[in-house]
Design an enzyme around this catalytic site. Structure first.
Site: not given
Length: 111
Positions: A22, A76
């Site tokens: 992230h 993702w």
């Protein structure tokens, strides 16, 4: 705009990798989120893996559907799914939504 807050649990052995992933989200994923109506999106992670997410959107179902229709989101979510405990489905649909019980601006506006 609706304020959405949600909870997920990151597996203890995957926390460091989750944070690394992230720190550099794919640019096409960032663009897809923005185009799909996910605004002011943040994630907060406790040391034990408790993950709290927050974003604003006009319509949660429409924002989720718009993301589900993108190729990048499929990739993702497939990669992110392995990071979570007790998850039914993809992370962006299997999260536990939290109830908002207070908002400063709402109360000041009503006073």
């Amino acid at each position: 705009m609706k304020r959405i807050c949600f909870q997920l649990q990151v597996k203890p052995g995957r926390i460091d990798e989750y944070k690394r992933r992230h720190a550099a989200v794919w640019p096409e994923m960032l663009q897809a989120l923005q185009r799909s109506g996910w605004h002011n999106y943040s994630l907060f992670l406790r040391p034990d893996g408790l993950l709290i997410g927050y974003f604003e959107t006009e319509d949660l179902a429409a924002a989720q559907a718009a993301m589900a229709a993108t190729e990048v989101n499929g990739r993702w979510q497939a990669e992110m799914g392995e990071f979570f405990e007790d998850l039914d489905g993809a992370p962006d649909e299997g999260f536990v939504r939290l109830e908002e019980v207070f908002n400063l601006e709402d109360q000041l506006g009503g006073a």
